[in-house]
Design a protein around this motif. Structure first.
Motif, PDB file in Angstrom:
ATOM      1  N   LYS A  22       0.972  -1.015  -0.018  1.00  0.00           N
ATOM      2  CA  LYS A  22      -0.035  -0.096   0.050  1.00  0.00           C
ATOM      3  C   LYS A  22       1.006   1.189  -0.218  1.00  0.00           C
ATOM      4  O   LYS A  22       1.989   1.283   0.746  1.00  0.00           O
ATOM      5  N   TYR A  23       0.540   2.087  -0.807  1.00  0.00           N
ATOM      6  CA  TYR A  23       1.326   3.453  -1.138  1.00  0.00           C
ATOM      7  C   TYR A  23       2.783   3.082  -1.470  1.00  0.00           C
ATOM      8  O   TYR A  23       3.833   4.152  -1.138  1.00  0.00           O
ATOM      9  N   ARG A  24       3.129   1.837  -1.906  1.00  0.00           N
ATOM     10  CA  ARG A  24       4.583   1.519  -2.219  1.00  0.00           C
ATOM     11  C   ARG A  24       5.317   1.559  -1.189  1.00  0.00           C
ATOM     12  O   ARG A  24       6.566   2.153  -1.289  1.00  0.00           O
ATOM     13  N   ARG A  25       5.148   1.353   0.235  1.00  0.00           N
ATOM     14  CA  ARG A  25       5.757   1.814   1.399  1.00  0.00           C
ATOM     15  C   ARG A  25       6.939   0.650   0.997  1.00  0.00           C
ATOM     16  O   ARG A  25       6.633  -0.408   0.941  1.00  0.00           O
ATOM     17  N   LYS A  26       8.098   0.851   1.550  1.00  0.00           N
ATOM     18  CA  LYS A  26       9.394   0.078   1.542  1.00  0.00           C
ATOM     19  C   LYS A  26       9.278  -0.426   2.909  1.00  0.00           C
ATOM     20  O   LYS A  26      10.176   0.078   3.859  1.00  0.00           O
ATOM     21  N   VAL A  27       8.407  -1.256   3.266  1.00  0.00           N
ATOM     22  CA  VAL A  27       8.400  -2.128   4.607  1.00  0.00           C
ATOM     23  C   VAL A  27       8.684  -3.448   4.742  1.00  0.00           C
ATOM     24  O   VAL A  27       9.036  -4.011   5.774  1.00  0.00           O
ATOM     25  N   MET A  28       9.066  -4.349   3.467  1.00  0.00           N
ATOM     26  CA  MET A  28       9.473  -5.482   3.556  1.00  0.00           C
ATOM     27  C   MET A  28      10.950  -5.710   3.630  1.00  0.00           C
ATOM     28  O   MET A  28      11.569  -6.043   2.639  1.00  0.00           O
ATOM     29  N   TYR A  29      11.499  -5.574   5.046  1.00  0.00           N
ATOM     30  CA  TYR A  29      13.015  -5.793   5.144  1.00  0.00           C
ATOM     31  C   TYR A  29      13.186  -6.729   6.368  1.00  0.00           C
ATOM     32  O   TYR A  29      12.123  -6.974   7.119  1.00  0.00           O
ATOM     33  N   GLY A  30      14.321  -7.528   6.336  1.00  0.00           N
ATOM     34  CA  GLY A  30      14.435  -8.311   7.607  1.00  0.00           C
ATOM     35  C   GLY A  30      13.541  -9.179   7.915  1.00  0.00           C
ATOM     36  O   GLY A  30      13.190 -10.003   6.974  1.00  0.00           O
ATOM     37  N   GLN A  31      13.152  -9.154   9.273  1.00  0.00           N
ATOM     38  CA  GLN A  31      12.095 -10.356   9.673  1.00  0.00           C
ATOM     39  C   GLN A  31      10.760 -10.092   8.882  1.00  0.00           C
ATOM     40  O   GLN A  31      10.120 -11.315   8.594  1.00  0.00           O
ATOM     41  N   VAL A  32      10.409  -9.016   8.442  1.00  0.00           N
ATOM     42  CA  VAL A  32       9.286  -8.949   7.777  1.00  0.00           C
ATOM     43  C   VAL A  32       9.104  -9.434   6.476  1.00  0.00           C
ATOM     44  O   VAL A  32       8.446 -10.374   5.964  1.00  0.00           O
ATOM     45  N   ARG A  33      10.186  -9.300   5.790  1.00  0.00           N
ATOM     46  CA  ARG A  33      10.648  -9.993   4.346  1.00  0.00           C
ATOM     47  C   ARG A  33      10.405 -11.552   4.613  1.00  0.00           C
ATOM     48  O   ARG A  33       9.651 -12.221   3.787  1.00  0.00           O
ATOM     49  N   ASN A  34      11.242 -12.153   5.553  1.00  0.00           N
ATOM     50  CA  ASN A  34      11.165 -13.566   5.942  1.00  0.00           C
ATOM     51  C   ASN A  34       9.789 -14.033   6.119  1.00  0.00           C
ATOM     52  O   ASN A  34       9.223 -15.040   5.676  1.00  0.00           O
ATOM     53  N   ASP A  35       9.209 -13.307   6.959  1.00  0.00           N
ATOM     54  CA  ASP A  35       7.398 -13.559   7.397  1.00  0.00           C
ATOM     55  C   ASP A  35       6.792 -13.228   6.045  1.00  0.00           C
ATOM     56  O   ASP A  35       5.852 -14.614   6.082  1.00  0.00           O
ATOM     57  N   VAL A  36       6.671 -12.493   5.260  1.00  0.00           N
ATOM     58  CA  VAL A  36       6.013 -12.351   3.896  1.00  0.00           C
ATOM     59  C   VAL A  36       6.250 -13.650   3.104  1.00  0.00           C
ATOM     60  O   VAL A  36       5.212 -14.320   2.627  1.00  0.00           O
ATOM     61  N   ARG A  37       7.510 -14.032   3.079  1.00  0.00           N
ATOM     62  CA  ARG A  37       7.922 -15.110   2.246  1.00  0.00           C
ATOM     63  C   ARG A  37       7.287 -16.451   2.621  1.00  0.00           C
ATOM     64  O   ARG A  37       6.676 -17.313   2.001  1.00  0.00           O
ATOM     65  N   GLU A  38       7.325 -16.589   3.939  1.00  0.00           N
ATOM     66  CA  GLU A  38       6.811 -17.882   4.355  1.00  0.00           C
ATOM     67  C   GLU A  38       5.192 -17.856   4.327  1.00  0.00           C
ATOM     68  O   GLU A  38       4.878 -18.895   4.129  1.00  0.00           O
ATOM     69  N   ILE A  39       4.567 -16.741   4.605  1.00  0.00           N
ATOM     70  CA  ILE A  39       3.291 -16.763   4.382  1.00  0.00           C
ATOM     71  C   ILE A  39       2.793 -16.910   3.103  1.00  0.00           C
ATOM     72  O   ILE A  39       1.653 -17.845   3.012  1.00  0.00           O
ATOM     73  N   SER A  95      -7.525   0.823   9.519  1.00  0.00           N
ATOM     74  CA  SER A  95      -6.924   0.733   8.337  1.00  0.00           C
ATOM     75  C   SER A  95      -6.346  -0.551   8.290  1.00  0.00           C
ATOM     76  O   SER A  95      -5.114  -0.651   8.912  1.00  0.00           O
ATOM     77  N   ARG A  96      -6.809  -1.525   7.573  1.00  0.00           N
ATOM     78  CA  ARG A  96      -5.883  -3.029   7.803  1.00  0.00           C
ATOM     79  C   ARG A  96      -5.551  -3.313   6.389  1.00  0.00           C
ATOM     80  O   ARG A  96      -6.010  -4.333   5.819  1.00  0.00           O
ATOM     81  N   ALA A  97      -5.064  -2.418   5.413  1.00  0.00           N
ATOM     82  CA  ALA A  97      -4.681  -2.906   4.222  1.00  0.00           C
ATOM     83  C   ALA A  97      -3.114  -2.675   4.203  1.00  0.00           C
ATOM     84  O   ALA A  97      -2.212  -1.656   4.361  1.00  0.00           O
ATOM     85  N   PHE A  98      -2.557  -3.944   3.729  1.00  0.00           N
ATOM     86  CA  PHE A  98      -1.185  -4.120   3.473  1.00  0.00           C
ATOM     87  C   PHE A  98      -0.746  -3.884   1.939  1.00  0.00           C
ATOM     88  O   PHE A  98       0.485  -3.316   1.982  1.00  0.00           O
ATOM     89  N   TRP A  99      -1.518  -4.641   1.362  1.00  0.00           N
ATOM     90  CA  TRP A  99      -1.373  -4.520  -0.195  1.00  0.00           C
ATOM     91  C   TRP A  99      -2.122  -3.597  -0.982  1.00  0.00           C
ATOM     92  O   TRP A  99      -3.271  -3.061  -0.637  1.00  0.00           O
ATOM     93  N   ALA A 100      -1.703  -2.752  -2.019  1.00  0.00           N
ATOM     94  CA  ALA A 100      -2.470  -1.768  -2.953  1.00  0.00           C
ATOM     95  C   ALA A 100      -3.535  -2.671  -3.538  1.00  0.00           C
ATOM     96  O   ALA A 100      -3.348  -3.984  -3.764  1.00  0.00           O
ATOM     97  N   ARG A 101      -4.406  -2.148  -4.029  1.00  0.00           N
ATOM     98  CA  ARG A 101      -5.619  -2.723  -4.593  1.00  0.00           C
ATOM     99  C   ARG A 101      -5.256  -3.481  -5.912  1.00  0.00           C
ATOM    100  O   ARG A 101      -5.776  -4.683  -6.020  1.00  0.00           O
ATOM    101  N   GLY A 102      -4.470  -3.204  -6.866  1.00  0.00           N
ATOM    102  CA  GLY A 102      -4.311  -3.793  -8.013  1.00  0.00           C
ATOM    103  C   GLY A 102      -3.047  -4.852  -8.002  1.00  0.00           C
ATOM    104  O   GLY A 102      -2.383  -5.361  -7.211  1.00  0.00           O
ATOM    105  N   TYR A 103      -2.837  -5.580  -9.154  1.00  0.00           N
ATOM    106  CA  TYR A 103      -1.846  -6.359  -9.404  1.00  0.00           C
ATOM    107  C   TYR A 103      -1.542  -6.413 -10.893  1.00  0.00           C
ATOM    108  O   TYR A 103      -2.445  -5.901 -11.864  1.00  0.00           O
ATOM    109  N   TYR A 104      -0.273  -6.816 -11.329  1.00  0.00           N
ATOM    110  CA  TYR A 104       0.151  -7.196 -12.731  1.00  0.00           C
ATOM    111  C   TYR A 104       0.094  -8.618 -12.828  1.00  0.00           C
ATOM    112  O   TYR A 104       0.494  -9.288 -12.148  1.00  0.00           O
ATOM    113  N   VAL A 105      -0.290  -9.124 -14.032  1.00  0.00           N
ATOM    114  CA  VAL A 105      -0.176 -10.554 -14.362  1.00  0.00           C
ATOM    115  C   VAL A 105       0.025 -10.692 -15.802  1.00  0.00           C
ATOM    116  O   VAL A 105      -0.421  -9.936 -16.663  1.00  0.00           O
TER     117      VAL A 105
END
Length: 138
Positions: A22-39, A100-110
């Motif tokens: 969401k808002y192209r926030r640069k938040v996926m570093y360190g443990q968050v990145r690892n958690d997102v990957r595992e999820i 506000s519980r939005a982590f991802w922006a609405r759209g996606y590319y495929v």
């Protein structure tokens, strides 16, 4: 041609999917990145979706996935983004407020993996991950 099969179907349906925070926030570093990957791995396993290649970058995710033809790409992406956001908020409550519980922006590319080789997409995803590591704060 590597293909999978259902009871009466042979298939090879691969997609390159990209979605951003969401808002192209640069938040996926360190443990968050690892958690997102595992999820994401766990959620794909629940749906029997094969991850061919993937990268969690600081503000977006690249996935090359193999999705059975009986499953809609848009339903899968909605499931993946919706469930992963809830799981991320459970592990990292600082990313969502009560309202506000939005982590991802609405759209996606495929795009389908057809005109280019699977190796080219893997290489592109790995390059994206390397570029992201260069900009990661130390």
């Amino acid at each position: 041609m590597n293909s999978s099969s259902l009871s009466h179907t042979k298939w090879k349906c691969q997609y390159h999917i990209v979605f951003i925070s969401k808002y192209r926030r640069k938040v996926m570093y360190g443990q968050v990145r690892n958690d997102v990957r595992e999820i994401l791995k766990k959620l794909c396993a629940y749906k029997n979706i094969e991850i061919v290649e993937g990268a969690v970058c600081s503000d977006h995710v690249h996935l090359c996935v193999s999705i059975p033809p009986k499953q809609s790409v848009s339903e899968f992406v909605g499931y993946l983004k919706g469930k992963s956001a809830l799981m991320i908020f459970d592990k990292h409550p600082q990313f969502g407020s009560k309202w506000s519980r939005a982590f991802w922006a609405r759209g996606y590319y495929v795009s389908t993996v057809r005109n280019i080789t699977e190796e080219a997409i893997k290489e592109y995803i790995q390059e994206q991950q390397e570029e992201d590591k260069k900009t990661e704060p130390r």
